[in-house]
Design a protein around this motif. Structure first.
Motif, short mmCIF file in Angstrom:
data_model
loop_
_atom_site.label_atom_id
_atom_site.label_comp_id
_atom_site.label_asym_id
_atom_site.label_seq_id
_atom_site.Cartn_x
_atom_site.Cartn_y
_atom_site.Cartn_z
N UNK A 1 86.53 -78.45 52.74
CA UNK A 1 85.95 -79.21 51.63
C UNK A 1 86.05 -80.71 51.88
N UNK A 2 87.19 -81.14 52.40
CA UNK A 2 87.37 -82.57 52.69
C UNK A 2 86.34 -83.04 53.72
N UNK A 3 86.06 -82.23 54.74
CA UNK A 3 85.06 -82.59 55.73
C UNK A 3 83.68 -82.73 55.07
N UNK A 4 83.38 -81.83 54.13
CA UNK A 4 82.10 -81.92 53.41
C UNK A 4 82.04 -83.19 52.57
N UNK A 5 83.15 -83.52 51.92
CA UNK A 5 83.21 -84.75 51.11
C UNK A 5 83.03 -85.97 52.00
N UNK A 6 83.65 -85.95 53.17
CA UNK A 6 83.55 -87.09 54.09
C UNK A 6 82.11 -87.30 54.55
N UNK A 7 81.42 -86.21 54.87
CA UNK A 7 80.02 -86.32 55.28
C UNK A 7 79.16 -86.84 54.12
N UNK A 8 79.44 -86.36 52.91
CA UNK A 8 78.73 -86.84 51.73
C UNK A 8 78.97 -88.33 51.54
N UNK A 9 80.22 -88.74 51.69
CA UNK A 9 80.62 -90.14 51.53
C UNK A 9 79.91 -91.05 52.53
N UNK A 10 79.79 -90.61 53.76
CA UNK A 10 79.15 -91.42 54.80
C UNK A 10 77.66 -91.63 54.52
N UNK A 11 77.06 -90.70 53.79
CA UNK A 11 75.63 -90.79 53.49
C UNK A 11 75.34 -91.16 52.04
N UNK A 12 76.36 -91.60 51.33
CA UNK A 12 76.24 -91.92 49.91
C UNK A 12 75.93 -93.41 49.74
N UNK A 13 74.78 -93.71 49.16
CA UNK A 13 74.39 -95.10 48.94
C UNK A 13 74.45 -95.48 47.47
N UNK A 14 75.10 -94.64 46.67
CA UNK A 14 75.23 -94.96 45.25
C UNK A 14 76.28 -96.06 45.06
#
Length: 234
Positions: free
Chosen positions: A191-204
């Motif tokens: 889950x942390x890896x998924x969050x990290x990938x989301x974070x890297x692509x999050x422009x909010x």
């Protein structure tokens, strides 16, 4: 909510030995000097990685920025991958030591603890976002030490999983949540890896979308593991 668990040897604490809070061991002068040199190299490398990129930075440039000979750098880090691994080792140490000082957080519900841990990690990584992205791409190269199955990566992962596993174990106590206690740390890692990938692509703004994803994901994950989640639950 149980905040500690009794064992045969006494009270257990997260990241430490039985009966005592974790404390970083005191270093001898020689070891302390080596650690200072490694920190100096890491600082120089991160400055260059942020300016030029991970792949475009040469070890000669890192040694020059750190004020040491390139041969000296190789005594500490054979490759840039080793420097990156040291960065993540320091990140792991940072979050463990930070959590051990959060006495009020340790009494909070499990999902709140895990949310705070990931949020703190993301704060630590935020200054080096482009570097993190480059390292993740590097981890897909079979020859890299950064691939998840390398000995070096496995060591760091096992250390982190032990930390998370202790938090889960102390939280559930004797409640016998089989799925959570057996697979919880590994589920959390994925889950942390998924969050990290989301974070890297999050422009909010302020990465608010990632925090919302993190909050919702943890609530659902813990509820499923506890057998409390249903499709109608919100």
């Amino acid at each position: 909510m149980k905040t500690d668990a009794k064992g045969r040897g006494g009270r257990r604490t997260v990241g430490g030995e039985r009966g005592a809070e974790y404390q970083r061991p005191k270093l001898g002068k020689r070891v302390a000097h080596k650690e200072r040199t490694k920190e100096k190299i890491l600082k120089a490398a991160l400055e260059l990685f942020r300016k030029k990129g991970f792949e475009s930075t040469a070890t000669k440039e890192i040694s020059r920025r750190a004020g040491i000979a390139e041969g000296t750098l190789f005594n500490y880090f054979r490759t840039k991958d080793d420097i990156a691994l040291y960065f993540f080792e320091r990140e792991t140490e940072f979050v463990i030591e930070w959590y051990q000082g959060q006495k009020r957080l340790q009494k909070a519900p499990l999902e709140e603890k895990l949310f705070a841990i990931i949020q703190k990690q993301l704060e630590y990584l935020s200054t080096y976002e482009s570097f993190i992205g480059s390292v993740i791409l590097r981890a897909f190269q079979p020859a890299s030490k950064l691939i998840p199955l390398s000995v070096e990566s496995q060591y760091l992962q096992s250390r982190y999983l032990k930390f998370i596993g202790e938090i889960i174990e102390l939280d559930i106590g004797n409640q016998g949540m089989g799925l959570l206690s057996s697979f919880g740390p590994h589920m959390f890692w994925a889950f942390y890896m998924a969050v990290l990938m989301h974070w890297l692509n999050d422009h909010s703004k302020n990465k608010e979308a990632t925090l919302a994803f993190l909050d919702r994901g943890l609530k659902i994950g813990v509820a499923i593991a506890n057998g409390r989640y249903s499709n109608g639950q919100r």
